[in-house]
Design an enzyme around this catalytic site. Structure first.
Site, PDB file in Angstrom:
ATOM      1  N   ASP A 132      21.938 -19.530 -36.393  1.00 30.59           N
ATOM      2  CA  ASP A 132      21.973 -20.244 -37.662  1.00 30.59           C
ATOM      3  C   ASP A 132      22.251 -19.274 -38.812  1.00 30.59           C
ATOM      4  O   ASP A 132      21.794 -18.124 -38.798  1.00 30.59           O
ATOM      5  CB  ASP A 132      20.624 -20.933 -37.869  1.00 30.59           C
ATOM      6  CG  ASP A 132      20.569 -21.766 -39.125  1.00 30.59           C
ATOM      7  OD1 ASP A 132      21.281 -22.774 -39.193  1.00 30.59           O
ATOM      8  OD2 ASP A 132      19.814 -21.387 -40.043  1.00 30.59           O
ATOM      9  N   GLU A 163      26.994 -19.342 -36.869  1.00 28.21           N
ATOM     10  CA  GLU A 163      27.361 -20.299 -37.906  1.00 28.21           C
ATOM     11  C   GLU A 163      27.935 -19.525 -39.092  1.00 28.21           C
ATOM     12  O   GLU A 163      27.210 -18.904 -39.861  1.00 28.21           O
ATOM     13  CB  GLU A 163      26.139 -21.109 -38.352  1.00 28.21           C
ATOM     14  CG  GLU A 163      26.500 -22.152 -39.410  1.00 28.21           C
ATOM     15  CD  GLU A 163      25.282 -22.820 -40.022  1.00 28.21           C
ATOM     16  OE1 GLU A 163      25.409 -23.979 -40.465  1.00 28.21           O
ATOM     17  OE2 GLU A 163      24.213 -22.185 -40.077  1.00 28.21           O
TER      18      GLU A 163
END
Length: 626
Positions: free
Chosen positions: A337, A366
């Site tokens: 993330d 990400e």
């Protein structure tokens, strides 16, 4: 929050409760020790240095030694006397139990057992996900409630409340396990679940990105053993499990945030400072220092303290935590993330440490950049990064540029130089910037974006075109749970609306979309198309690793070919509102001496030697035959 320089020290009752989970590890903590992390380790790792965190009141006053002839290479104390970091060399040690002795003034005070376990055979050579896979993204709290007994945790603050859109709805690991056959039937080979570690925030903790304990599965999802069992059950079905990992931040309720090992464990300003989200500062040679510092050190939100990956102790802790989960749960990959929100050098070291340990392991980060050069900068061995002597070591990045196109083009009926199918063509025209185009995660939507079925008003023709692109272009396709049955949701109403419960995942649901008989005719139309398309893709190496030739769109019609030495697939997509007759002579360099093409969905055969008639808002995926 105003000032965060001195966060509160020990909350003993909280820590006593949260340490109870260690019982499953067969590890008995001495009365003077509240935490040991990693709670155990593995012998035979490529990097033999192991940093062990011991936590307990005033533990730093003790001198430490260890049994079995193990060499202690470093003992690190910080300004917080409740921590001591002990690094040992495990190079020549097999699986065994070690005994740490803690002395004060040369008098034995207490001992603590620590286990080095045996690794699985060929653990280091585990094969990860790649472009032959299809990844299914789900949010466990919203997917299926397989165990009603864990809906509310005794030591977790937020309780079950399915009536609250942003509350805890009770989905769990057991719900995933019970529906593995459903996921597999879609042609999915890999599951990416949003985080499962404990998130003890008082509200909106269902997404679990504000974690409060990174060695413990949130009890509302199940136990650590349940997570291991999920991986085991998936492997029996030749499926792969990807953990969603967060390097950039923890939750404000994390036990270590309540009693920081050192002020430098997290990034802090004199007053609360939020990130400016402008990650271009990382490679921008003109960026100011204050903008760069605010981007990389500012907090995501007030409830998510920003981890300082430039701190060696914190970085080593996060490296070992990720490796521990890979070994313990037998993971097949990681999704990271907010990857490029962290200190660039730190996150690159974190990534390289893991891929050095597991050479065939895939990690997808990400990177929400909307420019191919900027996105490429973050992929391993990028020629763009090389300009600035930077290599992230990150194998896979997420193609948000393609996502943006897929969320708009099918409402653009008139193709122009910059609209309609030209957006997709232009994206692939920049593939030369990537060192590995097969290692791009491609998706039409995820848990943070608008739902495509909402964007397109549940026009299944547009859904089919989006899925057809994901199933036939380069990269690793990812499907967001529920899209395959037509689930929609309006992000303007809040994120909870794009993260609704999967119908049939709860007792008493009138609509059970997990089974054919329980789905509506409309849901079955979505499901059947998705399942047929991605199950076909599983068999096509030309799609997985083949080459691509595409043709400039004309009249909003886009044609491209995927091929290798043994197979050729032609994709023809009509994004206009009119039936088109396509002269195939233009595609002679790819059609060669092929005579027919069989559509993989309708199974109709088309003569491709002269003309092809294609309906409006439709796609043909043709396997070419001589």
């Amino acid at each position: 929050m105003n000032k965060i320089i001195s966060l509160p020290f020990i909350n003993r009752s909280f820590l006593k409760k949260t340490t109870l989970f260690l019982f499953f590890m067969s590890l008995t903590l001495n009365a003077q020790i509240d935490r040991i992390e990693p709670p155990f380790w593995y012998a035979g790792m490529k990097n033999p240095e192991l940093q062990i965190l011991f936590y307990g009141k005033d533990i730093a006053q003790y001198q430490v030694s260890v049994s079995n002839g193990i060499k202690i290479t470093n003992v690190k104390r910080t300004e917080n006397p409740n921590y001591i970091f002990v690094t040992i060399d495990t190079k020549k040690v097999s699986s065994t139990d070690l005994l740490f002795t803690f002395k004060n003034n040369n008098k034995e005070a207490f001992t603590q057992k620590y286990s080095l376990k045996k690794r699985r055979e060929n653990s280091a050579q585990r094969k990860s996900f790649d472009s032959s896979d299809m990844m299914y993204l789900l949010m466990p709290d919203r997917f299926a409630n397989g165990n009603r007994n864990n809906d509310s945790g005794e030591i977790t603050t937020e309780k079950y409340n399915r009536e609250l859109p942003g509350g805890r709805h009770g989905g769990d690991i057991e719900g995933i396990i019970k529906n593995l056959d459903y996921i597999s039937s879609l042609g999915a080979t890999t599951i990416w679940s949003t985080p499962l570690c404990e998130d003890n925030d008082a509200a909106f903790s269902y997404h679990t990105y504000g974690q409060s304990d990174v060695y413990k599965i949130d009890p509302r999802y199940g136990t650590n053993e349940d997570y291991v069992r999920l991986a085991s059950e998936m492997h029996k079905k030749d499926m792969k499990l990807v953990m969603d990992y967060v390097t950039n931040h923890w939750g404000i309720e994390h036990w270590m945030i309540k009693d920081l090992p050192t002020r430098e464990w997290i990034n802090q300003f004199e007053n609360y400072t939020q990130t400016n989200h402008k990650r271009t500062v990382v490679h921008d040679i003109n960026a100011s220092k204050i903008d760069t510092e605010t981007c990389l050190k500012g907090w995501f939100v007030p409830s998510m303290p920003d981890l300082n990956l430039s701190n060696p102790l914190a970085l080593k802790y996060l490296i070992q935590n990720a490796i521990w989960w890979i070994e313990y749960a037998n993971l097949d990959g990681l999704r990271v993330d907010t990857y490029n929100y962290s200190d660039p050098k730190g996150i690159a070291k974190w990534t390289k440490s893991i891929t050095d340990e597991y050479p065939r392991f895939n990690i997808v980060g990400e990177i929400t950049m909307r420019d191919q050069a900027q996105l490429s900068y973050w992929q391993k061995d990028s020629p763009i990064g090389k300009i600035q002597n930077f290599n992230s070591s990150l194998p896979t990045v997420m193609d948000f540029i393609l996502t943006d196109a897929l969320q708009s083009i099918f409402n653009e009926d008139e193709g122009t130089w910059e609209r309609g199918m030209m957006r997709v063509y232009d994206n692939f025209a920049n593939d030369f910037l990537y060192p590995n185009v097969n290692n791009l995660l491609i998706f039409a939507e995820n848990h943070d974006t608008k739902r495509i079925n909402q964007i397109y008003g549940n026009d299944i023709r547009k859904y089919k075109m989006a899925m057809a692109i994901l199933a036939t272009v380069r990269g690793i396709p990812q499907l967001y749970y529920g899209s395959e049955i037509g689930m929609a949701g309006d992000q303007n109403l809040g994120d909870a609306d794009i993260r609704k419960d999967f119908p049939g995942g709860w007792e008493g649901d009138e609509n059970n979309a997990f089974i054919k008989e329980g789905r509506t005719p409309g849901q079955n139309e979505y499901f059947d198309y998705t399942s047929k398309l991605f199950n076909w893709r599983k068999t096509k190496s030309a799609i997985h690793f083949g080459k691509m030739t595409h043709y400039i769109p004309e009249n909003n019609v886009y044609a491209y070919f995927r091929y290798n030495n043994s197979d050729t697939v032609m994709v023809l997509m009509n994004n206009s509102n009119e039936t088109r007759t396509i002269n195939t002579h233009r595609f002679k360099e790819n059609i060669k001496d092929f005579k027919t093409g069989k559509d993989v969905v309708s199974e109709l055969t088309f003569d491709i030697t002269n003309e092809i008639i294609i309906e409006p808002k439709s796609v043909l995926i043709l396997e070419l035959k001589k």
